[in-house]
Write a protein that holds these residues in place. Structure first.
Motif, mmCIF file in Angstrom:
data_model
loop_
_atom_site.group_PDB
_atom_site.id
_atom_site.type_symbol
_atom_site.label_atom_id
_atom_site.label_comp_id
_atom_site.label_asym_id
_atom_site.label_seq_id
_atom_site.Cartn_x
_atom_site.Cartn_y
_atom_site.Cartn_z
ATOM 1 N N PRO A 57 0.823 -1.214 0.000
ATOM 2 C CA PRO A 57 0.000 0.000 0.000
ATOM 3 C C PRO A 57 0.854 1.259 0.000
ATOM 4 C CG PRO A 57 -0.486 -1.397 1.905
ATOM 5 C CD PRO A 57 0.678 -1.986 1.201
ATOM 6 N N LEU A 58 0.263 2.300 -0.499
ATOM 7 C CA LEU A 58 0.867 3.626 -0.518
ATOM 8 C C LEU A 58 -0.038 4.517 0.322
ATOM 9 C CD1 LEU A 58 3.007 5.537 -1.748
ATOM 10 C CD2 LEU A 58 1.460 5.838 -3.697
ATOM 11 N N LEU A 59 0.520 5.103 1.378
ATOM 12 C CA LEU A 59 -0.269 5.914 2.305
ATOM 13 C C LEU A 59 0.263 7.326 2.422
ATOM 14 C CD1 LEU A 59 -0.623 3.557 5.432
ATOM 15 C CD2 LEU A 59 -2.100 3.683 3.425
ATOM 16 N N ARG A 60 -0.651 8.231 2.763
ATOM 17 C CA ARG A 60 -0.281 9.560 3.255
ATOM 18 C C ARG A 60 -1.058 9.740 4.550
ATOM 19 N NH1 ARG A 60 -2.111 13.193 -0.396
ATOM 20 N NH2 ARG A 60 -3.868 13.709 0.911
ATOM 21 N N LEU A 61 -0.362 10.102 5.609
ATOM 22 C CA LEU A 61 -0.975 10.262 6.922
ATOM 23 C C LEU A 61 -1.096 11.738 7.291
ATOM 24 C CD1 LEU A 61 1.022 7.560 8.946
ATOM 25 C CD2 LEU A 61 -1.112 7.287 7.681
ATOM 26 N N SER A 62 -2.086 12.046 8.112
ATOM 27 C CA SER A 62 -2.249 13.425 8.584
ATOM 28 C C SER A 62 -0.972 13.860 9.305
ATOM 29 C CB SER A 62 -3.446 13.520 9.538
ATOM 30 O OG SER A 62 -3.244 12.674 10.663
ATOM 31 N N GLY A 63 -0.572 15.082 9.072
ATOM 32 C CA GLY A 63 0.599 15.645 9.740
ATOM 33 C C GLY A 63 1.934 15.299 9.113
ATOM 34 N N ILE A 64 1.963 14.406 8.167
ATOM 35 C CA ILE A 64 3.191 14.068 7.437
ATOM 36 C C ILE A 64 3.064 14.770 6.096
ATOM 37 C CG2 ILE A 64 4.702 12.217 6.622
ATOM 38 C CD1 ILE A 64 4.055 11.842 9.574
ATOM 39 N N VAL A 65 3.698 15.937 5.971
ATOM 40 C CA VAL A 65 3.377 16.828 4.850
ATOM 41 C C VAL A 65 4.404 16.876 3.732
ATOM 42 C CG1 VAL A 65 1.889 18.274 6.273
ATOM 43 C CG2 VAL A 65 4.332 18.820 6.077
#
Length: 162
Positions: A57-65
């Protein structure tokens, strides 16, 4: 996540992807849908973007900008509440295994994550027991007991013969 929190590892932060803080997940063990909350490096983050395939999977998490923030987290464990990432049959939380008695060896003091499998450390000598079906015969969490194949582990010989 709940007050009586029980956390399950759901993967590790892998290589960053792009410039927006996205990263690949290494060793993903659950679907990781958009909106799910995970614990990473002591902080709770919401999955804002989910792409890629189930195995990677490829993720973007809140707070990691940005890419640098994602790169700084490489190798960090992603944890989720057990209610969001239930265990499959035959899976156990490391915390549930610690303190179990292993007859002929002693009490499990810790679970070590190794490259090919987890390893139980048990007894006063710190005996290492691979967490594989050849070594583990039966786990009874209610009785706090783990039965192992002492012969497979080479522990069925007299101590002076070892």
């Amino acid at each position: 996540m709940t007050g009586e929190e029980r956390l399950v590892p759901v993967g590790r932060v892998g290589k960053p992807h792009g410039l927006d803080g996205s990263f690949y997940v290494a060793r993903a063990s659950h679907p990781l849908p958009k909106g799910m909350t995970v614990l990473i490096a002591g902080s709770r983050r919401r999955i804002e973007r989910r792409a890629g395939i189930d195995d990677r999977p490829l993720l973007r998490l809140s707070g990691i900008v940005d890419r640098d923030a994602a790169a700084a987290l490489t190798g960090e464990a992603l944890l989720a509440d057990i209610a969001d990432a239930p265990l499959d049959a035959g899976e156990y939380l490391a915390a549930d295994l610690i303190g179990c008695d292993v007859p002929g060896v002693g009490e499990v003091s810790r679970v070590v994550e190794a490259p090919s499998c987890d390893v139980l450390e048990a007894g006063p000598e710190g005996t290492l027991i691979p967490f594989i079906s050849d070594a583990i015969k039966r786990i009874d969490l209610e009785a706090r007991r783990i039965e192992v194949d002492l012969g497979f582990l080479g522990l069925d010989e007299p101590a002076d013969a070892r």
